[in-house]
Every structure is written in structure tokens, then in C-alpha cells.
Design a protein around this motif. Structure first.
Motif, PDB file in Angstrom:
ATOM      1  N   THR A   1       5.810 -52.289  48.413  1.00 48.90           N
ATOM      2  CA  THR A   1       5.955 -53.715  48.707  1.00 48.90           C
ATOM      3  C   THR A   1       4.683 -54.233  49.378  1.00 48.90           C
ATOM      4  N   TYR A   2       4.171 -53.442  50.309  1.00 52.71           N
ATOM      5  CA  TYR A   2       2.924 -53.816  50.996  1.00 52.71           C
ATOM      6  C   TYR A   2       1.809 -54.018  49.971  1.00 52.71           C
ATOM      7  N   GLU A   3       1.659 -53.039  49.061  1.00 59.99           N
ATOM      8  CA  GLU A   3       0.591 -53.121  48.046  1.00 59.99           C
ATOM      9  C   GLU A   3       0.663 -54.432  47.270  1.00 59.99           C
ATOM     10  N   GLY A   4       1.880 -54.743  46.799  1.00 56.91           N
ATOM     11  CA  GLY A   4       2.045 -55.899  45.923  1.00 56.91           C
ATOM     12  C   GLY A   4       1.997 -57.231  46.652  1.00 56.91           C
ATOM     13  N   GLN A   5       2.641 -57.298  47.812  1.00 66.13           N
ATOM     14  CA  GLN A   5       2.834 -58.613  48.435  1.00 66.13           C
ATOM     15  C   GLN A   5       1.977 -58.880  49.669  1.00 66.13           C
ATOM     16  N   THR A   6       1.668 -57.821  50.422  1.00 68.60           N
ATOM     17  CA  THR A   6       0.974 -58.058  51.692  1.00 68.60           C
ATOM     18  C   THR A   6      -0.530 -57.809  51.609  1.00 68.60           C
ATOM     19  N   ARG A   7      -0.942 -56.809  50.845  1.00 70.96           N
ATOM     20  CA  ARG A   7      -2.375 -56.508  50.792  1.00 70.96           C
ATOM     21  C   ARG A   7      -3.229 -57.730  50.395  1.00 70.96           C
ATOM     22  N   PRO A   8      -2.751 -58.591  49.474  1.00 69.13           N
ATOM     23  CA  PRO A   8      -3.564 -59.765  49.115  1.00 69.13           C
ATOM     24  C   PRO A   8      -3.957 -60.646  50.311  1.00 69.13           C
ATOM     25  N   LEU A   9      -3.224 -60.523  51.426  1.00 69.08           N
ATOM     26  CA  LEU A   9      -3.569 -61.330  52.603  1.00 69.08           C
ATOM     27  C   LEU A   9      -4.918 -60.931  53.194  1.00 69.08           C
ATOM     28  N   ILE A  10      -5.337 -59.704  52.929  1.00 73.38           N
ATOM     29  CA  ILE A  10      -6.631 -59.257  53.478  1.00 73.38           C
ATOM     30  C   ILE A  10      -7.751 -60.151  52.935  1.00 73.38           C
ATOM     31  N   ASP A  11      -7.755 -60.350  51.605  1.00 72.45           N
ATOM     32  CA  ASP A  11      -8.798 -61.212  51.020  1.00 72.45           C
ATOM     33  C   ASP A  11      -8.616 -62.663  51.448  1.00 72.45           C
ATOM     34  N   TYR A  12      -7.357 -63.060  51.532  1.00 76.77           N
ATOM     35  CA  TYR A  12      -7.047 -64.450  51.918  1.00 76.77           C
ATOM     36  C   TYR A  12      -7.679 -64.775  53.267  1.00 76.77           C
ATOM     37  N   TYR A  13      -7.470 -63.890  54.256  1.00 81.31           N
ATOM     38  CA  TYR A  13      -7.996 -64.159  55.596  1.00 81.31           C
ATOM     39  C   TYR A  13      -9.488 -63.830  55.713  1.00 81.31           C
ATOM     40  N   LYS A  14      -9.966 -62.929  54.856  1.00 80.63           N
ATOM     41  CA  LYS A  14     -11.402 -62.653  54.846  1.00 80.63           C
ATOM     42  C   LYS A  14     -12.133 -63.913  54.417  1.00 80.63           C
ATOM     43  N   MET A  15     -11.612 -64.555  53.358  1.00 78.33           N
ATOM     44  CA  MET A  15     -12.263 -65.767  52.844  1.00 78.33           C
ATOM     45  C   MET A  15     -12.250 -66.894  53.873  1.00 78.33           C
ATOM     46  N   LYS A  16     -11.246 -66.894  54.717  1.00 80.55           N
ATOM     47  CA  LYS A  16     -11.177 -67.927  55.752  1.00 80.55           C
ATOM     48  C   LYS A  16     -12.022 -67.559  56.979  1.00 80.55           C
ATOM     49  N   GLY A  17     -12.615 -66.365  56.975  1.00 81.92           N
ATOM     50  CA  GLY A  17     -13.450 -65.922  58.096  1.00 81.92           C
ATOM     51  C   GLY A  17     -12.644 -65.582  59.333  1.00 81.92           C
ATOM     52  N   MET A  18     -11.364 -65.245  59.152  1.00 83.63           N
ATOM     53  CA  MET A  18     -10.505 -64.989  60.322  1.00 83.63           C
ATOM     54  C   MET A  18     -10.203 -63.509  60.530  1.00 83.63           C
ATOM     55  N   LEU A  19     -10.616 -62.673  59.570  1.00 84.45           N
ATOM     56  CA  LEU A  19     -10.136 -61.286  59.561  1.00 84.45           C
ATOM     57  C   LEU A  19     -10.980 -60.340  60.405  1.00 84.45           C
ATOM     58  N   THR A  20     -10.305 -59.512  61.203  1.00 78.02           N
ATOM     59  CA  THR A  20     -10.966 -58.397  61.878  1.00 78.02           C
ATOM     60  C   THR A  20     -10.296 -57.113  61.419  1.00 78.02           C
ATOM     61  N   ASN A  21     -11.091 -56.223  60.824  1.00 75.51           N
ATOM     62  CA  ASN A  21     -10.546 -54.934  60.392  1.00 75.51           C
ATOM     63  C   ASN A  21     -10.677 -53.918  61.506  1.00 75.51           C
ATOM     64  N   ILE A  22      -9.593 -53.186  61.759  1.00 72.82           N
ATOM     65  CA  ILE A  22      -9.619 -52.152  62.792  1.00 72.82           C
ATOM     66  C   ILE A  22      -9.232 -50.832  62.134  1.00 72.82           C
ATOM     67  N   ASN A  23      -9.986 -49.799  62.433  1.00 71.61           N
ATOM     68  CA  ASN A  23      -9.615 -48.475  61.936  1.00 71.61           C
ATOM     69  C   ASN A  23      -8.390 -47.987  62.710  1.00 71.61           C
ATOM     70  N   GLY A  24      -7.254 -47.944  62.021  1.00 72.57           N
ATOM     71  CA  GLY A  24      -6.009 -47.536  62.679  1.00 72.57           C
ATOM     72  C   GLY A  24      -5.796 -46.032  62.654  1.00 72.57           C
ATOM     73  N   ASP A  25      -6.708 -45.304  62.005  1.00 75.31           N
ATOM     74  CA  ASP A  25      -6.611 -43.842  61.936  1.00 75.31           C
ATOM     75  C   ASP A  25      -7.261 -43.197  63.157  1.00 75.31           C
ATOM     76  N   GLN A  26      -6.933 -43.668  64.343  1.00 74.93           N
ATOM     77  CA  GLN A  26      -7.505 -43.119  65.566  1.00 74.93           C
ATOM     78  C   GLN A  26      -6.369 -42.992  66.582  1.00 74.93           C
TER      79      GLN A  26
END
Ligand code: AMP
Length: 198
Positions: free
Chosen positions: A163-188
Motif C-alpha cells: 500500500t505504501y509503494e502504491g499510494q504513499t511513496r508518490p508523496l516523496i516527489d510531491y513534497y520534493k517538488m514543493k521544496g518541503m522535503l527533508t530525507n532522514i536515514n531511518g536505518d540508524q
């Protein structure tokens, strides 16, 4: 949820978790609680209309009680929800400053979710390996009983990730384009994730 709780404590913010709101509604057996449980227990998203309405009502009712601001934990999870949130900003007069994407490998997520245990009473979360309670099955905070959420069994986690792949992942590009996104490495470790978010 874990990181939001830490931020709330340190910065005097309010955590608004849509998952918690749905679970509370289910405990109280309101109509939204009954509907949402039907979707949640299989790991699916609650339809946008119900989710948006619940978030709007909650924001509207509590707008003056958010302290230094609020963190939306688990919302938006679809593009339609993100659009609706922009409408909420306009109509209720607030502004979302930043969007945090916690990037975690799916295999790691599977282990984290299926090992998670939640307190029936206060909602605090533990992990059988990474954050075990002092006494097995008992909440450190309030002594409540710990349980495994229905949507955190292996089968439900599989559905949640697709469900995440299909419906939520697209938000990453959406917010990147708006200049609002901060990516954090959660594998720590939890502490390292937290200091990166800060
Ligand atoms: P969470 O506690 O954030 O993992 O959410 C638990 C469940 O509540 C999810 O698997 C969904 O079924 C539902 N849910 C939470 N937030 C949303 C949302 N923004 N949109 C749709 N469903 C949601």
C-alpha cells in the motif's frame, strides 16, 4: 510515532497521529472507528474522505491548544490527502513548515513492525528486540498490558508495505517538488535518527 513523541517532549509540540485517532475511535465504537478498523486490520488505508474529515474536525476543534505547533504523524499518506491538507491550511490559517521522510529499508521495517508491542492503556510502543519493556508484556510507563496490533502481524505488514509503494511513496516527489522535503536515514539507532531530525 517514536520520533514524534521525542520531538513533542523536547519542543513543546503536539503529536497528531491519525493511527491513534482511528484506534481511539475504534475503542469508543464510533462510526468512523468501526469503518476504519475494517480497513486497518488488513493493513489497508482508510479511504481518504473519512480520514480527511477526521483530521479536519480534530484540527478545527484543537487549533488553539497545540502549544508551539504540531506534528502530523502518519498523515498525509496519499496525494489526495496532501491536497486536502493544503485546503485545511488555508481555511484554518496554519502553515506546514517541513515534511520529514524517514527512509528505512523494507526488510528492516518488517522486523521493526512485527516485533512491536503497544500498550493497551496508554499507547506507548516497545519492541521485543530493540526496546524491550522491563517486564515482558507489561508497559514501563503505566503497567498496562502490551499487545501486538492486528495490523503488525507479518501478513498485514506485507499489505501495508505494498500500500505504501502504491499510494504513499508518490508523496516523496510531491513534497520534493514543493521544496518541503527533508530525507532522514531511518536505518540508524533511535538516537541518531533523532539528532538528524533535529
Ligand atoms: P499507524 O498507526 O500510523 O501505523 O496507522 C494505523 C492504520 O490506521 C493504518 O494502517 C491505516 O489503516 C490507518 N491510517 C492511519 N493514518 C492514515 C491515513 N493518513 N490515511 C489512511 N489510513 C490511515
Amino acid at each position: 510515532g517514536t520520533q514524534a513523541a521525542k520531538l513533542v517532549k523536547e519542543f513543546g509540540l503536539t503529536q497528531i497521529s491519525t493511527g491513534d485517532l482511528f484506534r481511539k475511535a475504534h475503542r469508543e465504537q464510533t462510526s468512523i472507528g468501526v469503518i476504519s478498523d475494517y480497513f486497518s486490520k488488513f493493513g489497508r488505508l482508510v479511504p481518504d474522505d473519512f480520514t480527511n474529515e477526521m483530521v479536519y474536525d480534530y484540527l478545527k476543534e484543537n487549533m488553539n491548544n497545540f502549544g508551539n505547533g504540531f506534528i502530523l504523524d502518519g498523515y498525509p499518506r496519499t496525494i489526495l490527502q496532501a491536497r486536502e491538507l493544503e485546503y485545511f491550511e488555508e481555511s484554518l490559517g496554519f502553515k506546514i513548515d517541513a515534511v520529514i521522510n524517514l527512509d528505512v529499508d523494507f526488510d528492516v521495517l518488517k522486523k521493526r513492525l512485527s516485533g512491536r508491542r503497544t500498550c493497551k492503556n496508554c499507547g506507548a510502543t516497545f519492541h521485543i528486540m530493540y526496546k524491550p519493556p522491563k517486564v515482558e508484556g507489561v508497559c514501563d510507563n503505566c503497567g498496562g498490558e502490551l499487545y501486538q496490533r492486528e495490523d503488525e502481524t507479518e501478513a498485514a505488514v506485507k499489505v501495508r508495505l505494498s500500500t505504501y509503494e502504491g499510494q504513499t511513496r508518490p508523496l516523496i516527489d510531491y513534497y520534493k517538488m514543493k521544496g518541503m522535503l527533508t530525507n532522514i536515514n531511518g536505518d540508524q539507532s533511535m538516537d541518531d535518527v533523532y539528532s538528524d531530525i533535529k
